[in-house]
Design a protein around this motif. Structure first.
Motif, PDB file in Angstrom:
ATOM      1  N   LYS A   1       0.649   5.112  -1.190  1.00 24.45           N
ATOM      2  CA  LYS A   1       0.578   5.234  -2.644  1.00 24.45           C
ATOM      3  C   LYS A   1      -0.572   6.182  -3.004  1.00 24.45           C
ATOM      4  O   LYS A   1      -1.594   6.237  -2.323  1.00 24.45           O
ATOM      5  CB  LYS A   1       0.334   3.877  -3.306  1.00 24.45           C
ATOM      6  CG  LYS A   1       1.534   2.958  -3.234  1.00 24.45           C
ATOM      7  CD  LYS A   1       1.262   1.636  -3.918  1.00 24.45           C
ATOM      8  CE  LYS A   1       2.497   0.745  -3.867  1.00 24.45           C
ATOM      9  NZ  LYS A   1       2.248  -0.579  -4.462  1.00 24.45           N
ATOM     10  N   SER A   2      -0.407   6.906  -4.085  1.00 30.48           N
ATOM     11  CA  SER A   2      -1.391   7.929  -4.484  1.00 30.48           C
ATOM     12  C   SER A   2      -2.775   7.336  -4.719  1.00 30.48           C
ATOM     13  O   SER A   2      -3.774   8.017  -4.484  1.00 30.48           O
ATOM     14  CB  SER A   2      -0.918   8.680  -5.720  1.00 30.48           C
ATOM     15  OG  SER A   2      -0.730   7.797  -6.802  1.00 30.48           O
ATOM     16  N   ILE A   3      -2.881   6.096  -5.140  1.00 31.39           N
ATOM     17  CA  ILE A   3      -4.208   5.509  -5.372  1.00 31.39           C
ATOM     18  C   ILE A   3      -5.004   5.332  -4.091  1.00 31.39           C
ATOM     19  O   ILE A   3      -6.228   5.195  -4.139  1.00 31.39           O
ATOM     20  CB  ILE A   3      -4.123   4.159  -6.131  1.00 31.39           C
ATOM     21  CG1 ILE A   3      -3.329   3.135  -5.329  1.00 31.39           C
ATOM     22  CG2 ILE A   3      -3.540   4.329  -7.505  1.00 31.39           C
ATOM     23  CD1 ILE A   3      -3.366   1.730  -5.907  1.00 31.39           C
ATOM     24  N   TYR A   4      -4.330   5.352  -2.950  1.00 32.13           N
ATOM     25  CA  TYR A   4      -5.007   5.193  -1.660  1.00 32.13           C
ATOM     26  C   TYR A   4      -5.230   6.507  -0.929  1.00 32.13           C
ATOM     27  O   TYR A   4      -5.922   6.543   0.090  1.00 32.13           O
ATOM     28  CB  TYR A   4      -4.223   4.253  -0.741  1.00 32.13           C
ATOM     29  CG  TYR A   4      -4.086   2.858  -1.285  1.00 32.13           C
ATOM     30  CD1 TYR A   4      -5.208   2.046  -1.449  1.00 32.13           C
ATOM     31  CD2 TYR A   4      -2.849   2.347  -1.638  1.00 32.13           C
ATOM     32  CE1 TYR A   4      -5.078   0.775  -1.946  1.00 32.13           C
ATOM     33  CE2 TYR A   4      -2.714   1.065  -2.134  1.00 32.13           C
ATOM     34  CZ  TYR A   4      -3.837   0.280  -2.295  1.00 32.13           C
ATOM     35  OH  TYR A   4      -3.719  -0.988  -2.784  1.00 32.13           O
ATOM     36  N   ARG A   5      -4.612   7.593  -1.397  1.00 31.39           N
ATOM     37  CA  ARG A   5      -4.748   8.878  -0.712  1.00 31.39           C
ATOM     38  C   ARG A   5      -6.063   9.551  -1.085  1.00 31.39           C
ATOM     39  O   ARG A   5      -6.493   9.503  -2.233  1.00 31.39           O
ATOM     40  CB  ARG A   5      -3.611   9.820  -1.109  1.00 31.39           C
ATOM     41  CG  ARG A   5      -2.375   9.564  -0.328  1.00 31.39           C
ATOM     42  CD  ARG A   5      -1.346  10.628  -0.594  1.00 31.39           C
ATOM     43  NE  ARG A   5      -0.226   9.930  -1.267  1.00 31.39           N
ATOM     44  CZ  ARG A   5       0.413  10.375  -2.330  1.00 31.39           C
ATOM     45  NH1 ARG A   5       0.111  11.524  -2.854  1.00 31.39           N
ATOM     46  NH2 ARG A   5       1.394   9.681  -2.844  1.00 31.39           N
ATOM     47  N   ASN A   6      -6.664  10.201  -0.093  1.00 30.59           N
ATOM     48  CA  ASN A   6      -7.849  11.011  -0.350  1.00 30.59           C
ATOM     49  C   ASN A   6      -7.387  12.369  -0.850  1.00 30.59           C
ATOM     50  O   ASN A   6      -6.580  13.027  -0.214  1.00 30.59           O
ATOM     51  CB  ASN A   6      -8.675  11.205   0.937  1.00 30.59           C
ATOM     52  CG  ASN A   6      -9.248   9.902   1.425  1.00 30.59           C
ATOM     53  OD1 ASN A   6      -9.496   9.004   0.647  1.00 30.59           O
ATOM     54  ND2 ASN A   6      -9.426   9.794   2.729  1.00 30.59           N
ATOM     55  N   SER A   7      -7.900  12.778  -1.978  1.00 29.96           N
ATOM     56  CA  SER A   7      -7.462  14.065  -2.532  1.00 29.96           C
ATOM     57  C   SER A   7      -8.434  15.156  -2.166  1.00 29.96           C
ATOM     58  O   SER A   7      -9.580  15.003  -2.000  1.00 29.96           O
ATOM     59  CB  SER A   7      -7.362  13.974  -4.035  1.00 29.96           C
ATOM     60  OG  SER A   7      -6.395  13.009  -4.374  1.00 29.96           O
TER      61      SER A   7
ATOM     62  N   ILE B   1       0.795  -1.226   0.000  1.00 22.95           N
ATOM     63  CA  ILE B   1       0.000   0.000   0.000  1.00 22.95           C
ATOM     64  C   ILE B   1       0.831   1.283   0.000  1.00 22.95           C
ATOM     65  O   ILE B   1       0.266   2.367  -0.109  1.00 22.95           O
ATOM     66  CB  ILE B   1      -0.983   0.030   1.196  1.00 22.95           C
ATOM     67  CG1 ILE B   1      -0.252   0.065   2.532  1.00 22.95           C
ATOM     68  CG2 ILE B   1      -1.947  -1.155   1.126  1.00 22.95           C
ATOM     69  CD1 ILE B   1      -1.158   0.336   3.727  1.00 22.95           C
ATOM     70  N   CYS B   2       2.147   1.155   0.117  1.00 26.92           N
ATOM     71  CA  CYS B   2       2.997   2.335   0.247  1.00 26.92           C
ATOM     72  C   CYS B   2       4.134   2.361  -0.774  1.00 26.92           C
ATOM     73  O   CYS B   2       4.549   1.326  -1.286  1.00 26.92           O
ATOM     74  CB  CYS B   2       3.633   2.382   1.638  1.00 26.92           C
ATOM     75  SG  CYS B   2       2.475   2.698   2.971  1.00 26.92           S
ATOM     76  N   ASN B   3       4.612   3.571  -1.002  1.00 22.15           N
ATOM     77  CA  ASN B   3       5.880   3.773  -1.693  1.00 22.15           C
ATOM     78  C   ASN B   3       6.938   3.841  -0.603  1.00 22.15           C
ATOM     79  O   ASN B   3       6.657   4.280   0.514  1.00 22.15           O
ATOM     80  CB  ASN B   3       5.876   5.097  -2.454  1.00 22.15           C
ATOM     81  CG  ASN B   3       4.825   5.124  -3.527  1.00 22.15           C
ATOM     82  OD1 ASN B   3       4.725   4.219  -4.341  1.00 22.15           O
ATOM     83  ND2 ASN B   3       4.021   6.179  -3.534  1.00 22.15           N
TER      84      ASN B   3
END
Length: 64
Positions: A58-64, A43-45
């Motif tokens: 990772k950006s796919i898991y972040r709330n924007s 789930i992370c970079n």
């Protein structure tokens, strides 16, 4: 801690902490390092800073 609960907990943790060292994450969640690293890698970079790895969601898991 089962994997689904650990992931939910990590998602909540990274909402307030954008980057964190593996040592701090391990201390906070008190899980075996190998297990925690495997879940974090999903789930992370991660990037290496000096002799330590820093994890960020990772950006796919972040709330924007």
């Amino acid at each position: 801690m089962d994997e689904a609960f650990l992931k939910e907990s990590l998602f909540a943790f990274f909402e307030n902490t954008p980057e964190c060292f593996i040592e701090e994450i391990q201390q906070m969640f008190d899980q075996p390092r190998g297990y925690l690293t495997r879940v974090l890698d999903e789930i992370c970079n991660k990037k290496k800073m000096s002799n330590h790895y820093v994890y960020s969601l990772k950006s796919i898991y972040r709330n924007s």
